[in-house]
Design a protein around this motif. Sequence first.
Motif, PDB file in Angstrom:
ATOM      1  N   THR A  99      -6.584   1.627   1.230  1.00 28.00           N
ATOM      2  CA  THR A  99      -7.424   1.786   2.446  1.00 28.00           C
ATOM      3  C   THR A  99      -8.147   2.951   2.229  1.00 28.00           C
ATOM      4  O   THR A  99      -7.751   3.775   1.561  1.00 28.00           O
ATOM      5  CB  THR A  99      -6.710   1.814   3.956  1.00 28.00           C
ATOM      6  OG1 THR A  99      -5.744   3.154   3.746  1.00 28.00           O
ATOM      7  CG2 THR A  99      -5.915   0.552   4.009  1.00 28.00           C
ATOM      8  N   ARG A 100      -9.378   3.215   3.254  1.00 26.02           N
ATOM      9  CA  ARG A 100     -10.025   4.301   2.981  1.00 26.02           C
ATOM     10  C   ARG A 100      -9.243   5.565   3.391  1.00 26.02           C
ATOM     11  O   ARG A 100      -9.294   6.594   2.699  1.00 26.02           O
ATOM     12  CB  ARG A 100     -11.252   4.194   4.128  1.00 26.02           C
ATOM     13  CG  ARG A 100     -12.204   5.344   3.678  1.00 26.02           C
ATOM     14  CD  ARG A 100     -13.447   5.356   4.852  1.00 26.02           C
ATOM     15  NE  ARG A 100     -14.443   6.431   4.558  1.00 26.02           N
ATOM     16  CZ  ARG A 100     -14.343   7.682   4.633  1.00 26.02           C
ATOM     17  NH1 ARG A 100     -12.925   8.084   5.230  1.00 26.02           N
ATOM     18  NH2 ARG A 100     -15.365   8.539   4.260  1.00 26.02           N
ATOM     19  N   GLN A 101      -8.521   5.345   4.526  1.00 28.55           N
ATOM     20  CA  GLN A 101      -7.731   6.394   5.028  1.00 28.55           C
ATOM     21  C   GLN A 101      -6.742   6.825   3.866  1.00 28.55           C
ATOM     22  O   GLN A 101      -6.459   8.233   3.630  1.00 28.55           O
ATOM     23  CB  GLN A 101      -6.937   6.147   6.285  1.00 28.55           C
ATOM     24  CG  GLN A 101      -5.914   7.386   7.040  1.00 28.55           C
ATOM     25  CD  GLN A 101      -5.111   6.702   8.001  1.00 28.55           C
ATOM     26  OE1 GLN A 101      -5.540   5.844   8.756  1.00 28.55           O
ATOM     27  NE2 GLN A 101      -4.228   7.268   8.387  1.00 28.55           N
ATOM     28  N   ARG A 102      -5.923   6.023   3.008  1.00 29.22           N
ATOM     29  CA  ARG A 102      -4.859   6.103   2.211  1.00 29.22           C
ATOM     30  C   ARG A 102      -5.987   6.864   1.140  1.00 29.22           C
ATOM     31  O   ARG A 102      -5.215   7.865   0.216  1.00 29.22           O
ATOM     32  CB  ARG A 102      -4.223   5.238   1.721  1.00 29.22           C
ATOM     33  CG  ARG A 102      -2.947   5.385   0.874  1.00 29.22           C
ATOM     34  CD  ARG A 102      -2.168   4.255   0.607  1.00 29.22           C
ATOM     35  NE  ARG A 102      -2.007   3.500   1.608  1.00 29.22           N
ATOM     36  CZ  ARG A 102      -1.470   2.153   1.687  1.00 29.22           C
ATOM     37  NH1 ARG A 102      -1.231   1.519   0.395  1.00 29.22           N
ATOM     38  NH2 ARG A 102      -1.202   1.429   2.853  1.00 29.22           N
ATOM     39  N   SER A 103      -7.049   6.420   0.642  1.00 31.97           N
ATOM     40  CA  SER A 103      -7.923   7.086  -0.409  1.00 31.97           C
ATOM     41  C   SER A 103      -7.987   8.441  -0.230  1.00 31.97           C
ATOM     42  O   SER A 103      -7.936   9.226  -1.237  1.00 31.97           O
ATOM     43  CB  SER A 103      -8.999   6.288  -0.952  1.00 31.97           C
ATOM     44  OG  SER A 103      -8.734   5.213  -1.163  1.00 31.97           O
ATOM     45  N   VAL A 104      -8.698   8.746   0.792  1.00 27.40           N
ATOM     46  CA  VAL A 104      -8.823   9.996   1.296  1.00 27.40           C
ATOM     47  C   VAL A 104      -7.602  11.112   1.330  1.00 27.40           C
ATOM     48  O   VAL A 104      -7.848  12.164   0.956  1.00 27.40           O
ATOM     49  CB  VAL A 104      -9.775  10.388   2.490  1.00 27.40           C
ATOM     50  CG1 VAL A 104      -9.903  11.611   3.059  1.00 27.40           C
ATOM     51  CG2 VAL A 104     -11.103   9.450   2.765  1.00 27.40           C
ATOM     52  N   ARG A 105      -6.749  10.505   1.854  1.00 25.06           N
ATOM     53  CA  ARG A 105      -5.556  11.466   1.876  1.00 25.06           C
ATOM     54  C   ARG A 105      -5.067  11.894   0.208  1.00 25.06           C
ATOM     55  O   ARG A 105      -4.664  12.977   0.063  1.00 25.06           O
ATOM     56  CB  ARG A 105      -4.194  10.836   2.480  1.00 25.06           C
ATOM     57  CG  ARG A 105      -2.982  11.707   2.649  1.00 25.06           C
ATOM     58  CD  ARG A 105      -2.004  11.067   3.403  1.00 25.06           C
ATOM     59  NE  ARG A 105      -1.495   9.621   3.060  1.00 25.06           N
ATOM     60  CZ  ARG A 105      -0.749   9.502   1.864  1.00 25.06           C
ATOM     61  NH1 ARG A 105      -0.372  10.616   1.208  1.00 25.06           N
ATOM     62  NH2 ARG A 105      -0.293   8.203   1.408  1.00 25.06           N
ATOM     63  N   LEU A 106      -5.038  10.855  -0.439  1.00 25.61           N
ATOM     64  CA  LEU A 106      -4.810  11.219  -2.052  1.00 25.61           C
ATOM     65  C   LEU A 106      -5.828  12.215  -2.851  1.00 25.61           C
ATOM     66  O   LEU A 106      -5.502  13.165  -3.352  1.00 25.61           O
ATOM     67  CB  LEU A 106      -4.942   9.929  -2.655  1.00 25.61           C
ATOM     68  CG  LEU A 106      -3.732   8.753  -2.626  1.00 25.61           C
ATOM     69  CD1 LEU A 106      -4.106   7.556  -3.116  1.00 25.61           C
ATOM     70  CD2 LEU A 106      -2.581   9.486  -2.836  1.00 25.61           C
ATOM     71  N   GLY A 107      -7.210  12.138  -2.005  1.00 24.02           N
ATOM     72  CA  GLY A 107      -7.969  13.058  -2.676  1.00 24.02           C
ATOM     73  C   GLY A 107      -7.841  14.477  -2.114  1.00 24.02           C
ATOM     74  O   GLY A 107      -7.945  15.630  -2.751  1.00 24.02           O
ATOM     75  N   LEU A 108      -7.371  14.416  -0.756  1.00 25.72           N
ATOM     76  CA  LEU A 108      -7.019  15.756  -0.239  1.00 25.72           C
ATOM     77  C   LEU A 108      -5.902  16.338  -1.022  1.00 25.72           C
ATOM     78  O   LEU A 108      -5.795  17.562  -1.154  1.00 25.72           O
ATOM     79  CB  LEU A 108      -6.728  15.675   1.272  1.00 25.72           C
ATOM     80  CG  LEU A 108      -8.263  15.272   2.149  1.00 25.72           C
ATOM     81  CD1 LEU A 108      -7.630  14.894   3.509  1.00 25.72           C
ATOM     82  CD2 LEU A 108      -9.063  16.412   2.277  1.00 25.72           C
ATOM     83  N   GLU A 109      -4.887  15.508  -1.179  1.00 33.75           N
ATOM     84  CA  GLU A 109      -3.703  15.994  -1.762  1.00 33.75           C
ATOM     85  C   GLU A 109      -4.054  16.662  -3.187  1.00 33.75           C
ATOM     86  O   GLU A 109      -3.518  17.646  -3.629  1.00 33.75           O
ATOM     87  CB  GLU A 109      -2.683  15.153  -1.915  1.00 33.75           C
ATOM     88  CG  GLU A 109      -2.048  14.477  -0.810  1.00 33.75           C
ATOM     89  CD  GLU A 109      -1.394  15.442  -0.024  1.00 33.75           C
ATOM     90  OE1 GLU A 109      -0.791  16.727  -0.477  1.00 33.75           O
ATOM     91  OE2 GLU A 109      -0.541  14.984   0.973  1.00 33.75           O
TER      92      GLU A 109
END
Length: 413
Positions: A99-109
Amino acid sequence: MPDRKSFAPAASMVNVAVLLVAAGRGLRAGGTAGGLPKQYRPLGGEPVLSRTLRAFLADPRVGRITTIIHPDDADLAGACLAPFGHDPRVAAPVAGGATRQRSVRLGLEALAEASPDAVLIHDAVRPFVGAATIDACIRALEVRACVLAGVPVVDTVKRTDGDGVVAETIPREGLWRAATPQAFRFDTIMDAHRRAAAAGIDHLTDDGAVAEWAGHPVHMVACEEGNLKLTTSDDFSAAEQRLTAETFLRLPDVRVGVGYDIHSFEPGDAVVLGGVRIPHSHKLNGHSDSDAALHAITDAILGAIGDGDIGQHFSPADDRWKGAPSSIFLADAVARVTARGGIVAHVDVTIVAEAPKVGPHREAMRVAIAAACGLPVDRVGVKATTNEKIGAVGRREGLAAIATATIRLPVAP
């Protein structure tokens, strides 16, 4: 719930990171060019992702740009990022999630260790984001923790029922069309995403919604109407028309340059030509990767703007360029044209060699050269010929390349 009163304004945002969200498949674009997701489709001769990346690199406050990609798109992303390989701000891409939300979280990490002051999260398929919008978002973070770029709604808004009958007219005062970038103090949005993930929340469609869910006030700043998201085939058609009209009206000064390069063979197992590795009984002798085709194109571009030659800018006596990919030199020449407000409009290269055979690799070369120059493939010519066994090239002692480049520049005031 965060304590809003405890929020402290910052003096300035001096360490800004950017996340480009490019993990989608682009299914609403009405099919893809060559099966490409829309973020990798050419737009005005340059992949959409590359155009978007370039927009953020123009801001000196941006210290790092990370692209979030679909796990299957590593090669596509690599081709888009290759022309920027000389810029240390461009980080390796990060694989996204379902999901987009999960993708962004991985990028933030992936950014967490660097711990930037702020992060701008932007749709990779919004290539027309302007410098003023980027600046407005960064400046707003000096006094806000969460900021969304958007466009105030000026049209009357209707809500309909399942049959398309108007059920309600919604007052437009205070309504916005949310866009990107969406800008945040890094620690604020990192914490919000982690809390949402821990709570099993994975359906939020933008990062403003994640911040809202976490209890943070989110503020809107106006962006230009032209900051459009490329979603459908019609969007791409309109974007192409916009770029063509803008480019050719402002770049009436047409110039042509010529470049030539020759390299001898030495023992090895492959040559590099046009950015493509070709298995062969020898390699080319030289300080860099000795890509004669890219060297000739680089000199042709430099000649068109009267800016010396490849040796002047990248001395073979400099150990930094030992074994370096020649795409670095070509990207620098293109950047010099761009710095003058111009574009490379066309390149053509002829490779003169008895061996190896160029034909089987011609299209791969065209694609690589087009990506490096920001051109559509149909504006790149690659030809090959022999030297009819005459001279050093005819005796298979080496090979040569001759190139022409056409550029367009604005007329000096």
